[in-house]
Scaffold this motif. Structure first.
Motif, PDB file in Angstrom:
ATOM      1  N   ALA A  98      65.361   3.006   6.513  1.00  0.00           N
ATOM      2  CA  ALA A  98      64.537   4.103   7.026  1.00  0.00           C
ATOM      3  C   ALA A  98      64.408   5.270   6.047  1.00  0.00           C
ATOM      4  N   PRO A  99      65.493   5.755   5.413  1.00  0.00           N
ATOM      5  CA  PRO A  99      65.313   6.853   4.447  1.00  0.00           C
ATOM      6  C   PRO A  99      64.353   6.504   3.313  1.00  0.00           C
ATOM      7  N   GLN A 100      64.424   5.248   2.840  1.00  0.00           N
ATOM      8  CA  GLN A 100      63.519   4.833   1.777  1.00  0.00           C
ATOM      9  C   GLN A 100      62.085   4.745   2.292  1.00  0.00           C
ATOM     10  N   PHE A 101      61.895   4.274   3.521  1.00  0.00           N
ATOM     11  CA  PHE A 101      60.552   4.204   4.086  1.00  0.00           C
ATOM     12  C   PHE A 101      59.936   5.593   4.234  1.00  0.00           C
ATOM     13  N   ILE A 102      60.736   6.597   4.495  1.00  0.00           N
ATOM     14  CA  ILE A 102      60.221   7.953   4.723  1.00  0.00           C
ATOM     15  C   ILE A 102      60.015   8.702   3.411  1.00  0.00           C
ATOM     16  N   TYR A 103      61.008   8.644   2.509  1.00  0.00           N
ATOM     17  CA  TYR A 103      60.989   9.480   1.309  1.00  0.00           C
ATOM     18  C   TYR A 103      60.690   8.712   0.029  1.00  0.00           C
ATOM     19  N   GLY A 104      60.633   7.395   0.074  1.00  0.00           N
ATOM     20  CA  GLY A 104      60.459   6.638  -1.157  1.00  0.00           C
ATOM     21  C   GLY A 104      61.706   6.704  -2.005  1.00  0.00           C
ATOM     22  N   PHE A 105      61.522   7.013  -3.293  1.00  0.00           N
ATOM     23  CA  PHE A 105      62.649   7.092  -4.226  1.00  0.00           C
ATOM     24  C   PHE A 105      63.044   8.541  -4.497  1.00  0.00           C
ATOM     25  N   TYR A 106      62.676   9.423  -3.590  1.00  0.00           N
ATOM     26  CA  TYR A 106      63.022  10.825  -3.763  1.00  0.00           C
ATOM     27  C   TYR A 106      64.548  10.973  -3.730  1.00  0.00           C
ATOM     28  N   PRO A 107      65.139  11.774  -4.640  1.00  0.00           N
ATOM     29  CA  PRO A 107      66.613  11.887  -4.691  1.00  0.00           C
ATOM     30  C   PRO A 107      67.194  12.305  -3.347  1.00  0.00           C
ATOM     31  N   PRO A 108      68.220  11.620  -2.869  1.00  0.00           N
ATOM     32  CA  PRO A 108      68.793  11.936  -1.543  1.00  0.00           C
ATOM     33  C   PRO A 108      69.242  13.384  -1.404  1.00  0.00           C
ATOM     34  N   MET A 109      69.799  13.964  -2.467  1.00  0.00           N
ATOM     35  CA  MET A 109      70.295  15.332  -2.378  1.00  0.00           C
ATOM     36  C   MET A 109      69.167  16.358  -2.306  1.00  0.00           C
ATOM     37  N   GLU A 110      67.951  15.954  -2.609  1.00  0.00           N
ATOM     38  CA  GLU A 110      66.810  16.883  -2.604  1.00  0.00           C
ATOM     39  C   GLU A 110      65.842  16.615  -1.461  1.00  0.00           C
ATOM     40  N   ARG A 111      66.237  15.822  -0.490  1.00  0.00           N
ATOM     41  CA  ARG A 111      65.293  15.457   0.578  1.00  0.00           C
ATOM     42  C   ARG A 111      65.047  16.589   1.566  1.00  0.00           C
ATOM     43  N   TRP A 112      65.778  17.686   1.437  1.00  0.00           N
ATOM     44  CA  TRP A 112      65.482  18.850   2.260  1.00  0.00           C
ATOM     45  C   TRP A 112      64.128  19.441   1.890  1.00  0.00           C
ATOM     46  N   ARG A 113      63.688  19.202   0.670  1.00  0.00           N
ATOM     47  CA  ARG A 113      62.377  19.710   0.252  1.00  0.00           C
ATOM     48  C   ARG A 113      61.231  18.975   0.952  1.00  0.00           C
ATOM     49  N   PRO A 114      61.211  17.638   0.999  1.00  0.00           N
ATOM     50  CA  PRO A 114      60.196  16.971   1.840  1.00  0.00           C
ATOM     51  C   PRO A 114      60.293  17.354   3.309  1.00  0.00           C
ATOM     52  N   ASN A 115      61.496  17.602   3.807  1.00  0.00           N
ATOM     53  CA  ASN A 115      61.627  18.009   5.208  1.00  0.00           C
ATOM     54  C   ASN A 115      60.923  19.338   5.464  1.00  0.00           C
ATOM     55  N   ILE A 116      61.023  20.272   4.520  1.00  0.00           N
ATOM     56  CA  ILE A 116      60.293  21.534   4.658  1.00  0.00           C
ATOM     57  C   ILE A 116      58.785  21.283   4.619  1.00  0.00           C
ATOM     58  N   ALA A 117      58.368  20.382   3.725  1.00  0.00           N
ATOM     59  CA  ALA A 117      56.935  20.054   3.649  1.00  0.00           C
ATOM     60  C   ALA A 117      56.451  19.428   4.951  1.00  0.00           C
ATOM     61  N   PHE A 118      57.234  18.526   5.554  1.00  0.00           N
ATOM     62  CA  PHE A 118      56.867  17.944   6.843  1.00  0.00           C
ATOM     63  C   PHE A 118      56.750  19.031   7.911  1.00  0.00           C
ATOM     64  N   THR A 119      57.690  19.976   7.910  1.00  0.00           N
ATOM     65  CA  THR A 119      57.655  21.057   8.899  1.00  0.00           C
ATOM     66  C   THR A 119      56.408  21.918   8.732  1.00  0.00           C
ATOM     67  N   LEU A 120      56.069  22.264   7.485  1.00  0.00           N
ATOM     68  CA  LEU A 120      54.869  23.062   7.241  1.00  0.00           C
ATOM     69  C   LEU A 120      53.614  22.313   7.690  1.00  0.00           C
ATOM     70  N   LEU A 121      53.594  20.997   7.473  1.00  0.00           N
ATOM     71  CA  LEU A 121      52.442  20.202   7.913  1.00  0.00           C
ATOM     72  C   LEU A 121      52.313  20.222   9.425  1.00  0.00           C
ATOM     73  N   ILE A 122      53.429  20.056  10.137  1.00  0.00           N
ATOM     74  CA  ILE A 122      53.381  20.083  11.604  1.00  0.00           C
ATOM     75  C   ILE A 122      52.920  21.440  12.099  1.00  0.00           C
ATOM     76  N   VAL A 123      53.419  22.510  11.492  1.00  0.00           N
ATOM     77  CA  VAL A 123      53.001  23.862  11.892  1.00  0.00           C
ATOM     78  C   VAL A 123      51.511  24.049  11.642  1.00  0.00           C
ATOM     79  N   GLY A 124      51.022  23.616  10.484  1.00  0.00           N
ATOM     80  CA  GLY A 124      49.610  23.762  10.174  1.00  0.00           C
ATOM     81  C   GLY A 124      48.713  22.961  11.103  1.00  0.00           C
TER      82      GLY A 124
END
Length: 367
Positions: free
Chosen positions: A85-111
């Protein structure tokens, strides 16, 4: 005293729920013998489908395990989906930096909530947020390389993250670009009209894969020597202009559906061309083409899976990569079932939102 047998029937609002259900079934499902046969046939087919799939999906499924060997043969191996599941969601994005895509997902939902929920005011600012603020913020945040954020190249983005980037970028920018091409195709200036017609017919006449290859392979030849553009940016540009050609034809249909009196009334009020288009013509045309715009949007969403042919790991491609893992060999059914479910949920959500918009326009016209 009136006869009880001749008493008028109770109003529908005071009838029992069971009575209302019976009336509805008689009117809508069993109103004739043919309708009853068709309805029963559909019910039997749905019941057979549920009977065949539910045991595989839920009853006999395996939900945890370290490999395909831990799963039963009778049911689905959802352990594969849980593990990957983590790979399906983030691809090969570094695990320690996945908080950045999470912020992007949150901004998308808000928008999206800000733009799509009618009760939330400030739709002009919401459009500016979706068209300018969100893309820039998402790109800068995901890529990094400044103020202590590690650089993460776009070739490490993937999965659902990449699919949403492609889809949202394409949907956000293809509509305004398509509107410009639709206006250009109806222009009185021959050069502008011929250019727009040629572009639209070229994009509609070639497969989307061809446009992607042209954007990824051929476009760099026209750039300065040594300049190597981002493949993801080229793919986004290809998607925007390809889908803009289809949007242009949808919008052009709405423009042609408006009576000539609308243009004449605007001219009588002293409106110029752009004031007429922005304040009178386009708002009415967009109302008429909502189904076509949503249909093109859903097609764009599904076309994003074709970026796999140019080496981008979208959701479909990342699932295919997960299936190729020797530990999970034979999990194609579960992986592609999840891909289909995700795309169906997004497409069905857009369809429901389209019907809500159309119902709102219909209520506004009746009032």
């Amino acid at each position: 005293m009136p006869n009880a047998g001749n008493a008028p029937p109770a109003p529908a609002s005071t009838a029992l729920p069971a009575s209302r259900i019976t009336v509805w079934l008689r009117r809508r499902i069993f109103s004739s013998r043919r309708d009853a046969i068709l309805s029963l046939t559909v019910v039997v087919l749905l019941a057979a489908a549920v009977w065949a799939t539910v045991p595989w999906v839920l009853v006999n499924a395996t939900w945890s395990g370290a490999s395909r060997a831990d799963c039963t043969q009778e049911g689905a191996c959802w352990a594969f989906v849980v593990t990957k599941a983590p790979q399906f969601i983030y691809g090969f994005y570094p695990p320690m930096e996945r908080w950045r895509p999470n912020i992007a997902f949150t901004l998308l939902i808000v928008g999206l909530a800000w733009l799509m929920v009618p009760r939330i005011p400030g739709k002009t600012y919401a459009g500016f947020f979706m068209a300018v603020v969100l893309p820039l913020t998402t790109y800068v945040l995901l890529r990094g390389g400044f103020t202590g954020l590690p650089l993460v190249p776009s070739d490490q983005w993937g999965g659902l993250l990449l699919t949403l980037i492609l889809a949202v970028s394409g949907i956000t920018f293809s509509l305004p670009v398509g509107v410009l091409f639709a206006l250009g195709r109806r222009s009185r200036l021959p050069l502008i009209r011929w250019f727009c017609i040629g572009f639209i017919e070229l994009c509609r006449g070639v497969p989307f894969v061809t446009v992607l290859f042209m954007a990824i392979v051929m476009l760099p030849f026209f750039l300065p020597l040594g300049m190597k553009p981002d493949p993801l940016a080229l793919a986004v540009i290809g998607i925007i202009f390809y889908e803009a050609a289809y949007m242009a034809e949808v919008v052009r249909g709405g423009l042609q559906a408006l009576p000539k009196g609308q243009y004449e009334a605007a001219m009588a009020l002293g409106f110029g061309y752009w004031r007429t288009m922005l304040h009178i013509i386009l708002p009415q045309a967009v109302r008429k083409v909502v189904p076509g715009v949503v249909n093109t949007t859903i097609s764009l969403l599904k076309n994003t899976t074709l970026v796999m042919v140019v080496g981008l790991f979208d959701l479909l491609n990342i699932v295919s990569a997960g299936v190729s893992d020797p530990l999970w060999a034979g999990s194609q059914a579960e992986g592609y079932f999840i891909v289909g479910l995700v795309f169906w949920l997004m497409s069905f959500g857009l369809s429901c939102y389209s019907r809500a918009i159309e119902a709102g326009f219909a209520r506004a016209e009746r009032s």
